[in-house]
Design an enzyme around this catalytic site. Structure first.
Site, mmCIF file in Angstrom:
data_model
loop_
_atom_site.group_PDB
_atom_site.id
_atom_site.type_symbol
_atom_site.label_atom_id
_atom_site.label_comp_id
_atom_site.label_asym_id
_atom_site.label_seq_id
_atom_site.Cartn_x
_atom_site.Cartn_y
_atom_site.Cartn_z
ATOM 1 N N GLY A 1 52.310 38.126 30.646
ATOM 2 C CA GLY A 1 51.580 37.890 29.200
ATOM 3 C C GLY A 1 50.028 38.263 29.306
ATOM 4 O O GLY A 1 49.508 37.998 28.248
ATOM 5 N N ARG B 1 51.894 23.850 44.066
ATOM 6 C CA ARG B 1 50.876 24.831 44.837
ATOM 7 C C ARG B 1 49.397 24.845 44.294
ATOM 8 O O ARG B 1 48.352 24.535 44.971
ATOM 9 C CB ARG B 1 51.321 26.101 44.430
ATOM 10 C CG ARG B 1 52.834 26.498 45.283
ATOM 11 C CD ARG B 1 52.749 26.300 46.682
ATOM 12 N NE ARG B 1 51.988 27.563 47.553
ATOM 13 C CZ ARG B 1 51.205 26.977 48.398
ATOM 14 N NH1 ARG B 1 51.277 25.906 49.040
ATOM 15 N NH2 ARG B 1 50.262 28.023 48.785
ATOM 16 N N ILE B 2 49.329 24.838 42.786
ATOM 17 C CA ILE B 2 47.980 25.139 42.183
ATOM 18 C C ILE B 2 47.373 23.694 42.266
ATOM 19 O O ILE B 2 46.104 23.371 42.806
ATOM 20 C CB ILE B 2 48.157 25.525 40.772
ATOM 21 C CG1 ILE B 2 48.609 27.063 40.770
ATOM 22 C CG2 ILE B 2 46.794 25.342 40.139
ATOM 23 C CD1 ILE B 2 47.839 27.862 41.468
ATOM 24 N N ASN C 1 45.962 34.983 43.797
ATOM 25 C CA ASN C 1 46.838 34.550 42.837
ATOM 26 C C ASN C 1 46.907 32.764 42.646
ATOM 27 O O ASN C 1 47.049 32.356 41.747
ATOM 28 C CB ASN C 1 48.080 34.854 42.199
ATOM 29 C CG ASN C 1 49.070 35.197 43.218
ATOM 30 O OD1 ASN C 1 49.085 35.962 44.082
ATOM 31 N ND2 ASN C 1 49.933 34.148 43.471
ATOM 32 N N CYS D 1 46.590 33.850 36.058
ATOM 33 C CA CYS D 1 45.911 34.203 37.412
ATOM 34 C C CYS D 1 45.490 35.584 37.148
ATOM 35 O O CYS D 1 44.574 36.223 37.372
ATOM 36 C CB CYS D 1 46.569 33.999 38.577
ATOM 37 S SG CYS D 1 48.378 34.611 38.719
ATOM 38 N N ARG E 1 57.482 41.532 40.649
ATOM 39 C CA ARG E 1 56.998 40.475 41.816
ATOM 40 C C ARG E 1 57.754 41.150 43.051
ATOM 41 O O ARG E 1 58.785 41.816 43.193
ATOM 42 C CB ARG E 1 58.039 39.339 41.474
ATOM 43 C CG ARG E 1 57.792 38.523 40.260
ATOM 44 C CD ARG E 1 56.385 37.877 40.368
ATOM 45 N NE ARG E 1 55.793 37.272 39.224
ATOM 46 C CZ ARG E 1 56.216 35.741 38.881
ATOM 47 N NH1 ARG E 1 56.968 35.302 39.632
ATOM 48 N NH2 ARG E 1 55.712 35.409 37.777
#
Length: 481
Positions: free
Chosen positions: A348, A138-139, A453, A289, A370
């Site tokens: 994190g 995806r990224i 994101n 993100c 989520r």
């Protein structure tokens, strides 16, 4: 003429003006490496309607009228100057011109405002810098879109190769198809062809070599004519210096990780601490993100009010790390169906704040949920400030930061009362302050920060890559410090 006819005539006039701006913007970009912005939003390769919408949105957040009739004279003034590679913000030019009381002609004012990018002061064009994508998820695919878009005159970043594990059956064709069409971000803006004989994808004239490997230590990039490249690892497979050092092969000069780095790997949030990157540093991380979403507004608040402590709760879209349906997963809850459940999980981001803002003494905690949406998340940042303030003061401060500060590419600001998550798909900002949801009482402030994101984060990664490659050109007029 009726009011309706008058409104339509005004629209047609503005359409004509916006249409005349397109070739000027394109020529400045291709021939001089000048990117024309409007309140930090690029106008390069934008349609007539997109240019008009950008103007309208800019005047909404600025609280003052801004029209193409105002910005066009500044654009014409730029064409008469001996401009070097730079970013010129028409919105900032118009705003500073309004507040200037000297009565200078637009041409003279513009020449003065962008003097650092002209004549003997201008930055020399640099050679293009090779970029390699390790991974194409995806990224990775969004990074590819941004890199291709930013090729410009050919003197910036050049996507030379993609490294992936070979899959069975029309691997190249399927990867090209995923780049061409995206269920969330829409169609690729341009043309894509596949050269199966040479294992290449050609996107808008960019020949991208597809290299098949499952082991970074086996790849010799110089065999493909790649030299001193920046490799972007978007697999997350290695996150410490030892693992990421495997990428430092012939042809690779630096490695950038699109996940939080571990150990002594610097975690960089562009706009906040990118200037701390040492010239000889070969391995850096762009953090997460969520870290990119919360750190810029946290810095903006800390600089103005002081921050004693805080908590961030992220309501995050589901990702490929979760299961589509209930199934085994190493994590306790991520094995449960992502599109059917809200899933409490860890983040994190709060602990990563200390790496990006080492001078911030405040303790920041965090947690995450989520939720069943495929993209765009929101971070709720609850802060105890160093002094009491008011809601209006905070909103005025954050609006100013989004328009005129060095963080204006990271922080956006919206006042729309009916905004929802899908409205922010494709946003290039790290986070967007929702003015309507902001709550302030005494020394307590609660900020609601939207962020794409995927695309917003990818934009931040590209900014870091531009910085370390030396092709991140200065912006004029210079933002207020």
């Amino acid at each position: 003429m009726t009011a309706t006819e008058d409104s339509f005539t005004n629209w047609k006039t503005r359409e004509e003006i916006a249409e005349s701006m397109i070739p000027i913007i394109g020529k400045l970009h291709r021939e001089r490496d000048v990117t024309v912005l409007l309140h930090s939003r690029s106008l390069v390769n934008k349609s007539v309607v997109s240019i008009l919408k950008t103007h309208r949105f800019a005047r909404q957040i600025a609280g003052e009228e801004l029209s193409v009739t105002e910005t066009l004279p500044f654009l014409h003034a730029l064409t008469a100057l001996d401009l070097g590679p730079s970013q010129i913000d028409l919105g900032m030019l118009a705003a500073t011109y309004r507040s200037d009381e000297r009565g200078l002609p637009v041409a003279d004012f513009t020449a003065e405002a962008v003097a650092g990018a002209t004549g003997a002061n201008k930055t020399e064009r640099r050679e293009s810098r090779d970029v390699v994508l390790y991974g194409f998820g995806r990224i990775g695919r969004l990074l590819a879109r941004l890199l291709i878009e930013k090729t410009g005159s050919g003197n910036g970043l050049r996507l030379r190769a993609i490294v992936v594990r070979q899959a069975a059956g029309q691997d190249l064709v399927k990867r090209a198809s995923l780049l061409r069409r995206d269920s969330i971000h829409g169609q690729f803006q341009g043309t894509i062809t596949v050269d199966e004989a040479n294992s290449r994808i050609i996107a808008n004239g960019n020949e991208i070599q597809v290299i098949y490997s499952d082991d970074p230590t086996t790849v010799d990039y110089t065999a493909y004519g790649i030299k001193d490249a920046i490799l972007i690892d978007n697999t997350g497979r290695w996150r410490d210096r030892e693992g990421l050092s495997k990428h430092l092969r012939p042809g690779i000069g630096k490695v950038v990780l699109t996940a939080p780095g571990k150990g002594d790997v610097p975690n960089i949030v562009h706009g906040v601490n990118h200037d701390t990157i040492k010239p000889d540093e070969q391995i850096i991380s762009c953090a997460s993100c969520t870290t990119n979403a919360i750190v810029p507004p946290l810095k903006a608040m800390a600089d103005e009010y002081g921050v004693l402590r805080g908590h961030v709760e992220t309501v995050h879209s589901f990702t490929n790390d979760q299961n589509l349906l209930d199934n085994y997963h190493n994590s306790d809850r991520r094995g449960r169906s992502a599109p059917l459940n809200m899933v409490i999980t860890e983040t994190g981001a709060a602990s990563a704040v200390t790496k990006a803002l080492p001078d911030l003494q405040a303790k920041i905690t965090g947690s995450s949920i989520r939720v069943p949406v495929p993209d765009v998340s929101i971070a709720i940042l609850n802060l105890q400030l160093g002094r009491a303030t008011s809601r209006q003061e905070v909103l005025d401060h954050l609006r100013d930061v989004s328009l005129t500060s060095p963080l204006r590419r990271q922080i956006d600001f919206i006042t729309a009362p009916d905004a929802v998550s899908s409205d922010f798909i494709g946003s290039r900002h790290a986070s967007i302050v929702d003015a309507g949801a902001t709550k302030v009482e005494g020394d307590n402030a609660i900020l609601y920060l939207w962020y794409d994101n995927e695309f917003g984060y990818s934009s931040q990664v590209i900014r870091v890559v531009q910085h370390v490659s030396g092709v991140e050109y200065p912006t004029y007029p210079a933002p207020a410090v």
